[in-house]
Design a protein around this motif. Structure first.
Motif, PDB file in Angstrom:
ATOM      1  N   LYS A   3       0.843  -1.210   0.000  1.00 18.83           N
ATOM      2  CA  LYS A   3       0.000   0.000   0.000  1.00 18.83           C
ATOM      3  C   LYS A   3       0.872   1.252   0.000  1.00 18.83           C
ATOM      4  O   LYS A   3       0.644   2.195  -0.768  1.00 18.83           O
ATOM      5  CB  LYS A   3      -0.901   0.020   1.241  1.00 18.83           C
ATOM      6  CG  LYS A   3      -2.202  -0.754   1.139  1.00 18.83           C
ATOM      7  CD  LYS A   3      -3.039  -0.470   2.391  1.00 18.83           C
ATOM      8  CE  LYS A   3      -4.373  -1.162   2.374  1.00 18.83           C
ATOM      9  NZ  LYS A   3      -5.200  -0.824   3.558  1.00 18.83           N
ATOM     10  N   SER A  58      -2.688  -5.106  -5.711  1.00 20.22           N
ATOM     11  CA  SER A  58      -3.770  -4.306  -6.281  1.00 20.22           C
ATOM     12  C   SER A  58      -4.337  -5.016  -7.503  1.00 20.22           C
ATOM     13  O   SER A  58      -3.703  -5.912  -8.080  1.00 20.22           O
ATOM     14  CB  SER A  58      -3.252  -2.925  -6.682  1.00 20.22           C
ATOM     15  OG  SER A  58      -2.310  -3.046  -7.740  1.00 20.22           O
ATOM     16  N   PRO A  85     -12.960  -5.951   0.023  1.00 22.81           N
ATOM     17  CA  PRO A  85     -12.279  -5.527   1.253  1.00 22.81           C
ATOM     18  C   PRO A  85     -13.285  -5.207   2.355  1.00 22.81           C
ATOM     19  O   PRO A  85     -14.436  -4.846   2.083  1.00 22.81           O
ATOM     20  CB  PRO A  85     -11.523  -4.275   0.823  1.00 22.81           C
ATOM     21  CG  PRO A  85     -12.336  -3.719  -0.305  1.00 22.81           C
ATOM     22  CD  PRO A  85     -12.942  -4.894  -1.012  1.00 22.81           C
ATOM     23  N   TYR A  95      -9.805   2.002   7.946  1.00 24.60           N
ATOM     24  CA  TYR A  95      -8.981   1.539   6.827  1.00 24.60           C
ATOM     25  C   TYR A  95      -9.634   0.300   6.240  1.00 24.60           C
ATOM     26  O   TYR A  95     -10.566  -0.263   6.827  1.00 24.60           O
ATOM     27  CB  TYR A  95      -7.543   1.249   7.268  1.00 24.60           C
ATOM     28  CG  TYR A  95      -7.385   0.057   8.198  1.00 24.60           C
ATOM     29  CD1 TYR A  95      -6.961  -1.181   7.697  1.00 24.60           C
ATOM     30  CD2 TYR A  95      -7.652   0.156   9.569  1.00 24.60           C
ATOM     31  CE1 TYR A  95      -6.808  -2.286   8.553  1.00 24.60           C
ATOM     32  CE2 TYR A  95      -7.503  -0.930  10.411  1.00 24.60           C
ATOM     33  CZ  TYR A  95      -7.088  -2.145   9.895  1.00 24.60           C
ATOM     34  OH  TYR A  95      -6.940  -3.232  10.721  1.00 24.60           O
ATOM     35  N   MET A  96      -9.151  -0.137   5.082  1.00 28.79           N
ATOM     36  CA  MET A  96      -9.722  -1.314   4.419  1.00 28.79           C
ATOM     37  C   MET A  96      -8.682  -2.422   4.326  1.00 28.79           C
ATOM     38  O   MET A  96      -7.492  -2.151   4.146  1.00 28.79           O
ATOM     39  CB  MET A  96     -10.223  -0.962   3.023  1.00 28.79           C
ATOM     40  CG  MET A  96     -11.555  -0.241   2.998  1.00 28.79           C
ATOM     41  SD  MET A  96     -12.163  -0.015   1.310  1.00 28.79           S
ATOM     42  CE  MET A  96     -13.922  -0.215   1.564  1.00 28.79           C
ATOM     43  N   THR A  97      -9.143  -3.660   4.444  1.00 25.27           N
ATOM     44  CA  THR A  97      -8.243  -4.809   4.356  1.00 25.27           C
ATOM     45  C   THR A  97      -9.011  -6.028   3.858  1.00 25.27           C
ATOM     46  O   THR A  97     -10.229  -6.132   4.063  1.00 25.27           O
ATOM     47  CB  THR A  97      -7.599  -5.100   5.725  1.00 25.27           C
ATOM     48  OG1 THR A  97      -6.715  -6.221   5.585  1.00 25.27           O
ATOM     49  CG2 THR A  97      -8.653  -5.423   6.772  1.00 25.27           C
ATOM     50  N   TYR A 138     -11.055   7.726   6.002  1.00 26.73           N
ATOM     51  CA  TYR A 138     -10.434   6.514   5.457  1.00 26.73           C
ATOM     52  C   TYR A 138      -8.960   6.807   5.208  1.00 26.73           C
ATOM     53  O   TYR A 138      -8.623   7.613   4.338  1.00 26.73           O
ATOM     54  CB  TYR A 138     -11.103   6.091   4.147  1.00 26.73           C
ATOM     55  CG  TYR A 138     -12.410   5.348   4.337  1.00 26.73           C
ATOM     56  CD1 TYR A 138     -12.435   3.952   4.406  1.00 26.73           C
ATOM     57  CD2 TYR A 138     -13.610   6.032   4.461  1.00 26.73           C
ATOM     58  CE1 TYR A 138     -13.635   3.269   4.582  1.00 26.73           C
ATOM     59  CE2 TYR A 138     -14.806   5.362   4.639  1.00 26.73           C
ATOM     60  CZ  TYR A 138     -14.814   3.979   4.703  1.00 26.73           C
ATOM     61  OH  TYR A 138     -15.991   3.295   4.875  1.00 26.73           O
ATOM     62  N   GLU A 191      -6.457   5.692   3.480  1.00 20.38           N
ATOM     63  CA  GLU A 191      -6.364   4.730   2.389  1.00 20.38           C
ATOM     64  C   GLU A 191      -5.752   5.341   1.133  1.00 20.38           C
ATOM     65  O   GLU A 191      -5.599   6.558   1.025  1.00 20.38           O
ATOM     66  CB  GLU A 191      -7.756   4.177   2.062  1.00 20.38           C
ATOM     67  CG  GLU A 191      -8.140   2.945   2.868  1.00 20.38           C
ATOM     68  CD  GLU A 191      -7.216   1.747   2.599  1.00 20.38           C
ATOM     69  OE1 GLU A 191      -6.492   1.750   1.581  1.00 20.38           O
ATOM     70  OE2 GLU A 191      -7.209   0.821   3.415  1.00 20.38           O
ATOM     71  N   GLU A 192      -5.476   4.455   0.184  1.00 22.09           N
ATOM     72  CA  GLU A 192      -4.892   4.865  -1.088  1.00 22.09           C
ATOM     73  C   GLU A 192      -5.857   5.747  -1.877  1.00 22.09           C
ATOM     74  O   GLU A 192      -7.064   5.547  -1.845  1.00 22.09           O
ATOM     75  CB  GLU A 192      -4.573   3.635  -1.945  1.00 22.09           C
ATOM     76  CG  GLU A 192      -3.572   2.678  -1.348  1.00 22.09           C
ATOM     77  CD  GLU A 192      -3.429   1.417  -2.200  1.00 22.09           C
ATOM     78  OE1 GLU A 192      -2.983   1.549  -3.346  1.00 22.09           O
ATOM     79  OE2 GLU A 192      -3.773   0.327  -1.712  1.00 22.09           O
ATOM     80  N   GLU A 200      -8.940   1.970  -7.772  1.00 22.10           N
ATOM     81  CA  GLU A 200      -9.514   0.788  -7.119  1.00 22.10           C
ATOM     82  C   GLU A 200     -10.063   1.109  -5.738  1.00 22.10           C
ATOM     83  O   GLU A 200     -11.212   0.784  -5.403  1.00 22.10           O
ATOM     84  CB  GLU A 200      -8.450  -0.319  -7.018  1.00 22.10           C
ATOM     85  CG  GLU A 200      -8.915  -1.536  -6.236  1.00 22.10           C
ATOM     86  CD  GLU A 200      -7.812  -2.569  -6.027  1.00 22.10           C
ATOM     87  OE1 GLU A 200      -8.002  -3.488  -5.197  1.00 22.10           O
ATOM     88  OE2 GLU A 200      -6.755  -2.471  -6.694  1.00 22.10           O
ATOM     89  N   ARG A 201      -9.260   1.771  -4.903  1.00 22.55           N
ATOM     90  CA  ARG A 201      -9.666   1.967  -3.526  1.00 22.55           C
ATOM     91  C   ARG A 201     -10.755   3.026  -3.384  1.00 22.55           C
ATOM     92  O   ARG A 201     -11.673   2.880  -2.574  1.00 22.55           O
ATOM     93  CB  ARG A 201      -8.438   2.329  -2.684  1.00 22.55           C
ATOM     94  CG  ARG A 201      -8.628   2.316  -1.174  1.00 22.55           C
ATOM     95  CD  ARG A 201      -9.429   1.193  -0.583  1.00 22.55           C
ATOM     96  NE  ARG A 201      -9.282  -0.120  -1.113  1.00 22.55           N
ATOM     97  CZ  ARG A 201      -8.512  -1.079  -0.608  1.00 22.55           C
ATOM     98  NH1 ARG A 201      -7.778  -0.824   0.452  1.00 22.55           N
ATOM     99  NH2 ARG A 201      -8.493  -2.278  -1.148  1.00 22.55           N
ATOM    100  N   ASP A 223     -13.856   1.318  -4.284  1.00 26.03           N
ATOM    101  CA  ASP A 223     -14.257   0.430  -3.185  1.00 26.03           C
ATOM    102  C   ASP A 223     -15.016   1.202  -2.105  1.00 26.03           C
ATOM    103  O   ASP A 223     -16.071   0.772  -1.626  1.00 26.03           O
ATOM    104  CB  ASP A 223     -13.022  -0.223  -2.538  1.00 26.03           C
ATOM    105  CG  ASP A 223     -12.400  -1.310  -3.407  1.00 26.03           C
ATOM    106  OD1 ASP A 223     -13.107  -1.858  -4.262  1.00 26.03           O
ATOM    107  OD2 ASP A 223     -11.204  -1.590  -3.217  1.00 26.03           O
TER     108      ASP A 223
END
Length: 947
Positions: free
Chosen positions: A263, A365, A391, A411-413, A483, A485-486, A490-491, A494
């Motif tokens: 990430k 990714s 995720p 966050y996402m995982t 978030y 996050e990226e 994609e993210r 999401d």
């Protein structure tokens, strides 16, 4: 003193000695034994530090260090040891807890700011962890720290031997990282502790139930990755070491180290899809070159490790070359093994659900999987969603889910089985600025935070997406949901789908969100504000130039690059210099002025490599033109508010490096009217709703448009604060269709001037040429008010750390081309009249002397004659250097370059632009600095009494 205090409790620093002269430093090194580490005292970010392997290297290093500090510390080198850090808080009742421990991925010898940092530590044994924790608490209590501090250790990887490197009894860079990594608000708690409040009395702002007197638990791992921009500079040394060079950082969060690491890599550089991806030129390196890269770290070290693993270098071999712990290297090897498995599968559709889920849990990714299976990103996305591989949203709650919490920090995982919360708000997503870099810093974060505040004032739910631990926008109390996050296609998609968001704002976070507008819109995302097709019409250089032609708006002659031959024919037709301009870039990346055919070929290659998917345009570069900027807000193509600023420097200096004057002081009324007419036509043609910025050229009252950015610009905070009118608040209301009451600015009624002045980091970038060009180089800025441009300018210079030339009163002038000499002649006379002693290189000295100016000659470096310019600079005999380059080429290694570089290395104030040098002379001629400071202080005292 620090070492003596530690000795009182049986602790010790690395064997070292202090020195205040070069001779003392040489004696200390002889006693300690080479190699040694030199550190300047009272310095930030390792400024003035470095390793020396012999007396010659030490002498040169110490000489430069004394230019910035009165004292140096000479340490025994512990290169190769682990570097570990503990963040500690203590109250006035001696309650003391460690909040976060962090471990550097890189061994000692690389500054923490330039190292990958992992929290919590992954390679320490339980014994080592508690040993260093106990020492941290003991040290903090002994020093009587109240508030927050950090303790840094060097730990021998082959034993339990350790020593204390340093301790910062304040919030530091690491404090921001520790706060964001754990969710524990260190600054907030430290402020309360400073007021005498005790730790058990302070509430945990995340759980709302427990107290702040606890040590956070983490059920995830974070990886901090530095961001460098050294490739922007010609002749710069890309090596990394004890002096910090990074300009920003990111933080990846995951439940596996591999996930968080991958990430973080993508966050730093969105052109890279994961650890196994690296620039193509690495494939051309032979094994010896790769070995050299591993053993001599630079900003490409991560790529070198990835390339080496793919070549078959063993973990043991890489460990011996880099001294990076084998645990980290084994985890990275897992990624390379998985990459190989995917690429050998040959077909995406034959991959099982277990294989795809496994790689997603390692942080792969969709684009990365697509590269390895020769499919595009959307195909991978559709397949994994069909397999129900999605995720999960997890909370950062400081207590590893041991207690209920109300946090909105997320966050996402893929390493989970359920979401930690529900999604019923349908909030508006705001995309942040990402990593601080040259061209994208806290200016864009200010815009994102202002957007969040406006949405909350409008009672609309805000969802912030960003990954920079240094920003205010990643404080979880600034928005309804954060978030970490990226900012990838994609993210963001999401999060949009998971939250069922009502729309996305892309225009307040700089270039990264702006570049996502078109692909997100294609995927069905609702973009708020200016629509993606219009953003594309402005960002694509060919489409925008074509639009200006249709609107009959003047612009420099231009051509879209189709072949190298046509580019050279165009340059021959319009005449050099010409400007090479790629599309969809920030801070003028790969933008260059070509002065000859050789320059043009070189710069076109750079531009097409950076912006291969989008057009590159070549345009005529107009010498001697003034650059003007318009920052504005529009709704449905109608401008609601605007501000016009002008650059001190002529065109050829990037707007982020230019000195900005607001409101503009040297424009004709007719010029301003024409600027407004042109801006109205562009706003209407692009149906702008939200913030935008247009840049113009003006020469002999002839106006030409350079470019238009359909987003908040770098100068939005500057214009908002100058006029006390929040442009982003207005833009946000326009984008979400809220009621508007714009406060129109009257540029003619303003009774003050504000000047924004850039700050540079050339002292940290060894070898970089400190010349201002069309590609941005500054890393910060200041802004100051004044009753006129002279007072505002001199104030802003002082705020950048610029020393006025009042010590020796000796000034060197090397004025370059004849036009610059003529322009500076009056200034030279003013300086002589005010009692300054002028020195000049032979050509400049002859010109001024023939014109009746009292000036002495200093000889250029390659002449071999005395007195030498470099000797005067290095021995502190000059207070100011004015060196104007002869031309716009980046290649030539000239006497001018050596003079400029030496001035920077010895911290001598430097001007390299004739316009700013002229303004400086007129400012010190017209402004009494002492009375200005007294007047500012008296005004402040009146303000503090409410007058």
């Amino acid at each position: 003193i620090f070492a003596q205090k530690l000795a009182e409790i049986g602790e010790h620093v690395c064997p070292s000695s202090t020195a205040t002269t070069v001779e003392e430093a040489l004696d200390a090194a002889e006693t300690l034994g080479y190699p040694v580490l030199v550190r300047a005292a009272f310095a930030l970010g390792g400024l003035g530090s470095g390793f020396a392997s012999n007396p010659e290297e030490l002498q040169a290093l110490v000489h430069r260090s004394f230019a910035t500090s009165p004292q140096v510390i000479v340490d025994k080198s512990l290169q190769g040891w682990k570097e570990v850090e503990y963040e500690v808080v203590r109250d006035c009742r001696n309650n003391c807890v460690t909040i976060c421990n962090m471990e550097n991925f890189d061994p000692l010898g690389i500054h923490t700011g330039d190292s990958v940092v992992v929290a919590p530590s992954q390679t320490l044994s339980n014994r080592e962890y508690y040993m260093l924790r106990t020492v941290s608490i003991k040290v903090v209590r002994h020093f009587g720290v109240i508030g927050e501090c950090n303790v840094q250790f060097a730990l021998n990887p082959k034993s339990n031997e350790y020593c204390i490197i340093e301790m910062n009894a304040r919030l530091s860079r690491s404090s921001a990282l520790a706060s964001k990594a754990t969710g524990y608000p260190l600054a907030y708690v430290a402020a309360k502790l400073a007021l005498g409040i005790h730790l058990p009395e302070i509430r945990n702002s995340v759980t709302k139930k427990t107290t702040a007197c606890f040590e956070p638990s983490m059920d995830y791992v974070v990886v901090k990755f530095p961001r460098w921009d050294m490739r922007k500079f010609s002749r710069v040394s890309a090596s990394i070491g004890s002096s910090m060079k990074s300009v920003g950082e990111v933080m990846g969060i995951g439940r596996k180290f591999e996930e968080a690491f991958q990430k973080a890599i993508r966050m730093v550089d969105d052109s890279i899809d994961g650890f196994g991806d690296f620039p193509p030129h690495f494939n051309a390196l032979n094994d010896q070159e790769l070995t050299d890269l591993l053993s001599h770290p630079d900003d490409r070290r991560c790529f070198a490790i990835s390339c080496a693993m793919k070549r078959g270098f063993s973990v043991d071999r890489i460990n011996s070359l880099t001294k990076i712990d084998k645990w980290f290297l084994c985890k990275l090897r897992n990624i390379i093994i998985s990459e190989k498995m995917l690429s050998e599968s040959g077909n995406l559709n034959t991959l099982s659900r277990d294989v795809i889920l496994y790689t997603k849990r390692l942080g792969f990714s969709d684009r990365q999987i697509g590269r390895l299976t020769k499919r595009d990103e959307m195909e991978v996305r559709r397949l994994r969603q069909k397999m129900n591989i999605v995720p999960f949203v997890k909370q950062i709650d400081t207590l590893a889910a041991e207690f209920p919490c109300e946090t909105n920090y997320l966050y996402m995982t893929y390493n989970g089985s359920a979401h930690d919360l529900t999604f019923e708000d349908h909030g508006i997503m705001v995309l942040g600025c990402g990593a601080y870099r040259i061209g994208s810093s806290c200016e864009f974060d200010w815009s994102a935070v202002s957007t969040n505040k406006t949405l909350r004032d409008l009672h609309m739910k805000s969802i912030m997406v960003n990954f920079n631990p240094e920003t205010v926008s990643t404080d979880y109390d600034e928005c309804d949901r954060l978030y970490f996050e990226e900012l990838s296609f994609e993210r963001v998609l999401d999060i949009y789908e998971t939250e069922q968001s009502s729309g996305v704002i892309v225009s307040v976070g700089g270039q990264i969100p702006n570049n996502l507008a078109v692909p997100l819109n294609t995927a069905g995302v609702k973009i708020l504000g200016t629509q993606p097709k219009d953003i594309n019409n402005a960002e694509d250089r060919f489409l925008f130039s074509s639009l200006l032609d249709r609107l009959e708006i003047d612009q420099p002659q231009w051509l879209e690059l189709t072949t190298l031959k046509s580019a050279h024919q165009f340059a021959d037709t319009v005449g050099y210099p010409v400007l090479v301009r790629p599309s969809y870039v920030l801070s003028g990346a790969a933008m260059n002025v070509a002065s000859d055919p050789e320059d043009l070929t070189d710069y076109l290659e750079q531009a097409t490599e950076l912006s291969s998917e989008f057009p590159v345009v070549i345009s005529k570069f107009i010498l001697g033109a003034k650059e003007i900027e318009l920052d504005a807000v529009a709704k449905d193509g109608i401008i609601l508010n605007y501000a016009i600023s002008e650059h001190v420097e002529n065109a050829g200096v990037h707007s982020g490096d230019a000195t900005l004057i607001l409101p503009a002081q040297n424009l004709y009324v007719e010029t301003i009217k024409r600027l407004k007419r042109i801006s109205n036509k562009i706003a209407k043609a692009l149906s702008i709703t939200g913030p935008f910025n247009i840049q113009f050229l003006s020469k002999d009252n002839d106006i030409k448009v350079i470019e238009c950015n359909l987003r908040a610009s770098r100068s939005f905070p500057f214009v908002s604060k100058t006029f006390n009118t929040n442009f982003i608040e207005l833009a946000t209301k326009a984008m979400v269709n809220a009621p508007l009451r714009p406060h129109k600015i009257d540029l003619y009624e303003t009774d003050h001037v504000c000047i924004k002045t850039p700050m540079f980091s050339f002292t940290r970038l060894q070898g970089a040429d400190p010349v201002l060009r069309v590609e941005m180089a500054s890393t910060g800025e200041v802004a100051c008010f004044g009753i006129d441009i002279y007072e505002a300018f001199i104030k802003s210079l002082i705020c950048t750390g610029f020393r006025l030339p009042d010590r020796t009163r000796n000034i060197l002038i090397s004025a370059g081309p004849i036009e610059s000499k003529v322009e500076f002649l009056r200034c030279a006379r003013i300086l002589c009249k005010r009692g300054y002693h002028l020195f000049g290189t032979p050509g400049t000295a002859k010109f001024f002397s023939d014109s009746g100016v009292d000036i002495k000659v200093l000889f250029k470096p390659d002449s071999g004659k005395e007195p030498s310019v470099l000797e005067y600079i290095s021995n502190g005999k000059l207070d100011l250097v004015i060196n104007i380059p002869d031309n716009l080429s980046r290649r030539e290694l000239t006497n001018g370059y050596r003079i400029r570089r030496t001035a920077v290395d010895y911290s001598v104030p430097l001007f390299t632009n004739i316009k700013s040098a002229v303004l400086f002379v007129h400012s010190i001629d017209r402004v009494d600095v002492k009375s200005m400071v007294v007047r500012s202080w008296n005004e402040y005292k009146l303000m503090s009494r409410g007058i």
